[in-house]
Design a protein around this motif. Sequence first.
Motif, mmCIF file in Angstrom:
data_model
loop_
_atom_site.group_PDB
_atom_site.id
_atom_site.type_symbol
_atom_site.label_atom_id
_atom_site.label_comp_id
_atom_site.label_asym_id
_atom_site.label_seq_id
_atom_site.Cartn_x
_atom_site.Cartn_y
_atom_site.Cartn_z
ATOM 1 N N ARG A 121 0.830 -1.213 0.000
ATOM 2 C CA ARG A 121 0.000 0.000 0.000
ATOM 3 C C ARG A 121 0.860 1.258 0.000
ATOM 4 O O ARG A 121 1.962 1.280 0.528
ATOM 5 N N PHE A 122 0.304 2.294 -0.598
ATOM 6 C CA PHE A 122 1.041 3.550 -0.772
ATOM 7 C C PHE A 122 0.170 4.726 -0.387
ATOM 8 O O PHE A 122 -1.056 4.695 -0.569
ATOM 9 N N TYR A 123 0.838 5.776 0.051
ATOM 10 C CA TYR A 123 0.153 7.049 0.265
ATOM 11 C C TYR A 123 0.013 7.722 -1.087
ATOM 12 O O TYR A 123 0.999 7.980 -1.772
ATOM 13 N N ASN A 124 -1.238 8.011 -1.468
ATOM 14 C CA ASN A 124 -1.526 8.597 -2.757
ATOM 15 C C ASN A 124 -1.766 10.103 -2.575
ATOM 16 O O ASN A 124 -2.723 10.499 -1.906
ATOM 17 N N THR A 125 -0.896 10.922 -3.161
ATOM 18 C CA THR A 125 -1.043 12.379 -3.016
ATOM 19 C C THR A 125 -2.406 12.846 -3.520
ATOM 20 O O THR A 125 -2.973 13.802 -2.996
#
Length: 475
Positions: free
Chosen positions: A4-8
Motif C-alpha cells: 500500500r502507498f500514500y496517494n497524493t
Amino acid sequence: MGLRFYNTLTRRVEDFVPLREGEVRLYTCGPTVYDFAHIGNFRTYLWEDLLRRHLEFRGFRVVQVMNLTDVDDKTIANALAAGLKLEEYTRRYVDAFFEDLDVLGIERAEHYPRATEHVGEMVDLVTRLRQTGHLYESHGSLYFKIDTFPGYGRLANIDPAAAADHARIDSDEYDKENPRDFAVWKARKDDEPYWDTPLGAGRPGWHVECSAMSMKYLGETFDIHTGGVDNIFPHHENEIAQSEAATGKPFVRYWLHAAHLIVDGEKMSKSRGNVYTLRDLRARGFNPREIRYLLLSVHYRKPLNFTFEALAQSRAALTRLDDLAFRIERQPPSAGSDPALRASLAEARAGILESLDADLNTAGAMGHLFDAVREAHSSLDAGRAGSEEVAAVRDLLALFERVFGMRLGQEEILDAEVEDLIRRRTEARARREYAEADRIRDLLGARGIVLEDTPQGIRWKRALGAGTRTGPQGA
Ligand code: AMP
Ligand code: ZN
C-alpha cells in the motif's frame, strides 16, 4: 496485508492494485540536464529505485520510464550562456547522470526518453488539446486554459477559482500558490532552439514533455507516477490537466512524492554553498554505498536532513552489517543450534517486508534488520549459532542486499574506513578486549588489508593485487 502507498491525489494510504495483473507501469520524473544532479535529486531517484526493487521482489514486472528534460528554460539559458548548442551542452550532464546511476547502484529503467527526441508526440498532444478547445493562442504561443478542465487543482489541493484570472505564465516554473494558464507551446524566440511544426516554429513547454512521453511508453492510463514534492505543483497538476483533457481518461492511479532532502537543517541552495553532488561527497572520502544507505534510511515522505555526521553513522551501520557478513563466512558454525536466534531472524524478515509493504517504510525495515543483527552477533559471540542459523542470517542479509541494493562485506574499503577500524582495534586492545581486536584484524584481513605492528605504531597496506601500497600510520 499487501502493498500500500500514500496517494497524493486522494491524501490517503491505499492498497496497491495495478491495472494489469503482475505488471506495474511507473513513470519517474527525471533530471533536467543543465547541471550535475545533487544529492537531493538522488534522494528521490534512490527512493524510486527502492520502490522498483520492492515491486520486483513482490513479483511484479516493472516497466519504468524516466525522462531526460534536455530542452526547457534552464537548459536553454545555460547552453546560451556557455556558447554551446543545446545538445552539446546537455550531453555532458546526460553522461554524468548515467555514470552516477551506476555508481550508486540504481537499476536502469526500461526507457529514458529525451524530450528533444519526442517533439512529434508533443505536437500531437498539443494538437489534440487545441482541437478540443482547451488552448488559446497569444503571439504564436499556445496556453492551456485551466478553467476548461474542472479537475484542475485536485492533486495539489488548491482552488483554481481563487486565482483563475487568465494571467498567462510563460516560464516553466512559477509561483507554487497561484494557478495560471500555462504555456504548452512556446513560440520561437530570439536565438533559442526551435522546431518547425504544424503548430508553428517553437518548442514545447516543460509540462507537456512528461505528458507526451509517459503516455507514449505507458499508455493513456498507467499505475504510478512519482517525483519530489516540488513536482506536485505546477508540474504534475499540469500533466494531469493536459493528459486527461486530451484523452478523457484518468491519467495516473497512484501519485507518490518524496519529501526533500535538506542540508544541516537548511534548504540546499547555491548561495548557501550547501549543494552537494555525488562527486563532492566522494571527493571527501565517502563511498557510494554510504551515501546510498543514508539517503534510503529515512522514510521517503519525511524530510531528510543531510549532515556529515549522519553520513559517518551510515558508515558505522554498514560496518556492523559487513562484520556480520564476514563472520558468517569465516567463523565455523557451532555443532548445536540456537532456536531463539532463528525465531528473531524470521521475525526480522517478516518485519522488513511488512515495513516496506506499508508505503516503503525503510526506517522501520532497518530497525527490524538491526534487531536481528544484534542477536546474531551475540549468538555468534557465545558460540551458539549453528549451521541452520548461519544460513538464515545469510538469507536475511541477502534480502537486505537485494531490496536496498547494497552489497555487504565486499565493497572496496576506503582509506578512511581502514583508519577507523584500526582506531577501533587500538581502543579494544587498550581495554584489553583482545578477542574484539583480533576480530577487527580478521575483518580487515578479509578485505585485503594487512596490519603490521611496528615500534612506530600500526602500519597497514593493501595486500590484494598490484595496487599494494602503504597507508598512513594508525592511531
Ligand atoms: P530536476 O532535475 O530539478 O527536474 O529534479 C529531478 C528530481 O529531483 C525531481 O523529481 C525533483 O522533485 C527531485 N528533487 C529536486 N530537489 C530535491 C531535493 N532537495 N530533495 C529531494 N528531491 C529533489
Ligand atoms: Zn516530469
